[in-house]
Design an enzyme around this catalytic site. Sequence first.
Site, PDB file in Angstrom:
ATOM      1  CD  GLU A 250      73.823  49.429  30.649  1.00 52.65           C
ATOM      2  OE1 GLU A 250      74.499  50.308  30.922  1.00 52.65           O
ATOM      3  OE2 GLU A 250      74.052  48.500  30.140  1.00 52.65           O
ATOM      4  CB  CYS A 284      72.905  57.097  34.022  1.00 50.26           C
ATOM      5  SG  CYS A 284      72.468  56.063  32.363  1.00 50.26           S
TER       6      CYS A 284
END
Length: 483
Positions: A250, A284
């Site tokens: 990720e 993020c």
Amino acid sequence: MTTTVELRSRIGNRWVTGEGAQVQSWSPTHPDRVIAEGRAAEAVDLAAAVSAASEAAQAWARLPAASRGAYLARASALLTERADAVGSELASEEGKTLTEGIGEVRRAAAILDYFSRVGDHNAGSVYNSPRVGERILVTRRPLGVIAVVTPFNFPIAIPAWKIGPALAYGNTVVWKPAGTVPLLAVRLAEALVDAGLPDGVLNLLIGPTSLGSELVSHPRIDAITFTGSTRVGRAIAAQAAARGVAVQAELGGKNAAVVLADADLDLAVSQVIAGAFNSSGQKCTATSRLIVDESIADRFLARLVAATDALRVGDPLLEQTQLGPVISDASRQSLLNAIDAADRSGVKRLTTRAPRIADRDGHFVAPTILDCTGTDHEIWDDELFGPVLAVKRVAGTPEAFAEANRGEFGLTAAVFTRNLGEALEAIESIDTGILHINSESAGADPHVPFGGAKGSGLGPKEQGEAAQDFFTHTTTVYLRGGA
Ligand code: UN1
């Protein structure tokens, strides 16, 4: 917090003092204050942890899934009981507000609770055979030993959503958390150990980044799950591909909020603020780009800027605080440098407060909104990881969605509109792993896939049923009777 907590790694059946150098975590709010300290794990500790995980793997894989789940359920209950204390440590060590810290510990508990029950879910599939007297089963097997490498910004939720499914699907784990948040890692490992998890099933290595590199290149690791920067994730993936090891990564994001002409502006203001500035923008999934229709831009930005200027920045442990510090002085400096560079090249700062908060020791950066309309500055494309929101004004929906698609990332996006047609068009045209219609860009539920498109992710998605795709492989069984 006044006392310093002693850090230890977990290897096999023991909490061990590492063989390496002294390591500390420091408060980002009071940078001279040590939160936790101990000695780092070293190569010998890493070897012992991987051996312990390998030795535990077979028995763990053979346990009924429901029994594996029961350990996760107990750990979830323990985390819920400990949420206030651990949440406060999270706020002290990482710098997000106390409310967010406690919320994250509860979220980790909810994630473990979800994965405690996946033993009840579909464990494979059955196909017809073209031959008489045969069925074809597609069954699932664990991969073996998983290397888990996690970032600082969700020091307990991200580890829970990697370790939870890794264990639930029958793998064992060696975990290297970010060096800035080791205490929270110890707290999650304690919950699992206190839940009675068998020895060697979870191993935790406290130490520097180099230890993570050694872990992911260890020959006895069967798969790697990583959250962090696109650069590091791709380097890990390249190296792992050469050894035939699966990677779930990720990675970065530069997530857009698109406010269309017909949006509910009050809703959009509150959601953009949450998306951009919760956890000081260190997600993020944070909203770091705002794309606003020019017909409402002046009205919308005036409200947004006023609300942002009013956010209370300070000690995350104080109830009134809405934004804590960023994680480190290096991060603070690089954010301030990026803002200065944008300033110098014609980007206009809309927020009135100076980004540099000079009268405090902590790593504070004031929430900052920069208007990039008509400029071509890299601040529009680069992930900054802090409380900085770049804005562009656009003319109409097609231009808005094209701008949202710009750049290397595709983790999440948020679109604000009351028009169903525009919402459907967003689903069609924005290339992103996660899309929020009329809610902020961050956030993730444990029962649905999480992860990005384009440069934001590699390998199967996380959480929900998607986690099974990464943490197991299939065995196709051609099944006939013996006679
Ligand atoms: C969230 O949006 O609540 O590192 C979770 C990150 C993401 C997790 C975001 N992997 O910020």
